[in-house]
Design a protein around this motif. Structure first.
Motif, PDB file in Angstrom:
ATOM      1  N   GLY A   1      12.242  11.967  -1.185  1.00  0.00           N
ATOM      2  CA  GLY A   1      10.893  12.608  -1.118  1.00  0.00           C
ATOM      3  C   GLY A   1       9.947  11.399  -1.139  1.00  0.00           C
ATOM      4  N   PRO A   2       9.739  10.402  -2.249  1.00  0.00           N
ATOM      5  CA  PRO A   2       8.833   9.454  -2.388  1.00  0.00           C
ATOM      6  C   PRO A   2       8.946   8.613  -1.028  1.00  0.00           C
ATOM      7  N   TYR A   3      10.137   8.073  -0.396  1.00  0.00           N
ATOM      8  CA  TYR A   3      10.122   7.487   0.714  1.00  0.00           C
ATOM      9  C   TYR A   3       9.301   7.998   2.113  1.00  0.00           C
ATOM     10  N   VAL A   4       9.643   9.610   2.110  1.00  0.00           N
ATOM     11  CA  VAL A   4       8.967  10.163   3.087  1.00  0.00           C
ATOM     12  C   VAL A   4       7.607   9.980   2.855  1.00  0.00           C
ATOM     13  N   GLU A   5       7.004  10.090   1.678  1.00  0.00           N
ATOM     14  CA  GLU A   5       5.619   9.971   1.087  1.00  0.00           C
ATOM     15  C   GLU A   5       5.032   8.782   1.672  1.00  0.00           C
ATOM     16  N   ALA A   6       5.881   7.647   1.276  1.00  0.00           N
ATOM     17  CA  ALA A   6       5.307   6.213   1.638  1.00  0.00           C
ATOM     18  C   ALA A   6       5.232   6.297   2.975  1.00  0.00           C
TER      19      ALA A   6
ATOM     20  N   THR B   1      12.499  -4.274 -11.720  1.00  0.00           N
ATOM     21  CA  THR B   1      13.587  -4.534 -10.703  1.00  0.00           C
ATOM     22  C   THR B   1      13.829  -3.493  -9.843  1.00  0.00           C
ATOM     23  N   LYS B   2      13.839  -2.286 -10.203  1.00  0.00           N
ATOM     24  CA  LYS B   2      14.125  -1.133  -9.665  1.00  0.00           C
ATOM     25  C   LYS B   2      12.684  -0.881  -8.576  1.00  0.00           C
ATOM     26  N   VAL B   3      11.733  -0.982  -9.179  1.00  0.00           N
ATOM     27  CA  VAL B   3      10.289  -0.971  -8.256  1.00  0.00           C
ATOM     28  C   VAL B   3      10.391  -2.109  -7.101  1.00  0.00           C
ATOM     29  N   ASP B   4      10.703  -3.109  -7.355  1.00  0.00           N
ATOM     30  CA  ASP B   4      10.852  -4.208  -6.389  1.00  0.00           C
ATOM     31  C   ASP B   4      12.090  -3.846  -5.130  1.00  0.00           C
TER      32      ASP B   4
ATOM     33  N   GLU C   1       0.676  -1.210  -0.059  1.00  0.00           N
ATOM     34  CA  GLU C   1      -0.034  -0.013  -0.003  1.00  0.00           C
ATOM     35  C   GLU C   1       1.044   1.247  -0.081  1.00  0.00           C
ATOM     36  N   ALA C   2       1.859   1.358   0.820  1.00  0.00           N
ATOM     37  CA  ALA C   2       2.742   2.421   0.900  1.00  0.00           C
ATOM     38  C   ALA C   2       3.421   2.887  -0.292  1.00  0.00           C
ATOM     39  N   GLY C   3       4.002   1.555  -0.932  1.00  0.00           N
ATOM     40  CA  GLY C   3       4.684   1.707  -2.387  1.00  0.00           C
ATOM     41  C   GLY C   3       3.860   2.221  -3.525  1.00  0.00           C
ATOM     42  N   ASP C   4       2.599   1.739  -3.376  1.00  0.00           N
ATOM     43  CA  ASP C   4       1.615   2.068  -4.416  1.00  0.00           C
ATOM     44  C   ASP C   4       1.266   3.590  -4.140  1.00  0.00           C
ATOM     45  N   ALA C   5       1.258   4.160  -3.255  1.00  0.00           N
ATOM     46  CA  ALA C   5       0.777   5.490  -2.835  1.00  0.00           C
ATOM     47  C   ALA C   5       1.787   6.315  -3.236  1.00  0.00           C
TER      48      ALA C   5
ATOM     49  N   LEU D   1       8.346   8.842 -11.392  1.00  0.00           N
ATOM     50  CA  LEU D   1       9.570   7.739 -10.723  1.00  0.00           C
ATOM     51  C   LEU D   1       9.409   6.558 -11.731  1.00  0.00           C
ATOM     52  N   LYS D   2       8.464   6.498 -12.630  1.00  0.00           N
ATOM     53  CA  LYS D   2       8.235   5.357 -13.733  1.00  0.00           C
ATOM     54  C   LYS D   2       9.094   5.841 -14.989  1.00  0.00           C
ATOM     55  N   GLN D   3       9.666   6.951 -14.967  1.00  0.00           N
ATOM     56  CA  GLN D   3      10.049   7.197 -16.283  1.00  0.00           C
ATOM     57  C   GLN D   3      11.401   6.848 -16.352  1.00  0.00           C
TER      58      GLN D   3
END
Length: 144
Positions: free
Chosen positions: A125-130, A77-80, A54-58, A66-68
């Protein structure tokens, strides 16, 4: 690994004294909250995979860039690896609940991650968001 007990004893020892009344009250309060902390740790452990997802999806929903190509989530692999890192932080938070202090997160999570993220040029920033999402989810009147 630091806990309230080890912090109090270490501080008193460094000052060459016995723990003060305030020190002992801090330890007592920590012990009184132990049951609630352990219950939270059990619930977090039981829902770790779901909460991590859920956190990663958010995070990826808030930061679709980030998917670019060339970004932290450009391929599976990077998403995992991002999900793996989130799970690692949540385990450290679980350890903090068990010991009753922030020692595991301070010692193993924050200091090490700061250097790794700087070296690899990863956005924090994305980790803080998650993790903010996870905190808000955990505090909601749901399963945790």
């Amino acid at each position: 690994m630091k806990s309230v007990v080890t912090t109090v004893v270490t501080a008193a020892d460094a000052a060459g004294r016995f723990p003060s009344q305030n020190d002992l009250e801090a330890v007592q309060g920590n012990i009184q909250r132990a049951a609630a902390r352990l219950e939270a740790a059990e619930k977090l452990a039981a829902g770790l995979d779901a909460v991590t997802k859920e956190a990663g999806d958010a995070c990826f929903n808030k930061y679709p860039c980030l998917k670019q190509p060339g970004e932290a989530g450009e391929n599976q692999t990077k998403v995992d690896k991002c999900y793996r890192d989130l799970g690692h932080y949540l385990r450290l938070i679980n350890y903090c609940l068990v010991v009753g202090g922030t020692g595991p997160l301070d010692e193993w999570g924050i200091a090490g991650a700061r250097e790794v993220y700087r070296t690899l040029g990863l956005p924090t920033g994305p980790y803080v968001e998650a993790l903010t999402y996870t905190r808000d989810r955990a505090c909601a009147p749901r399963d945790m």
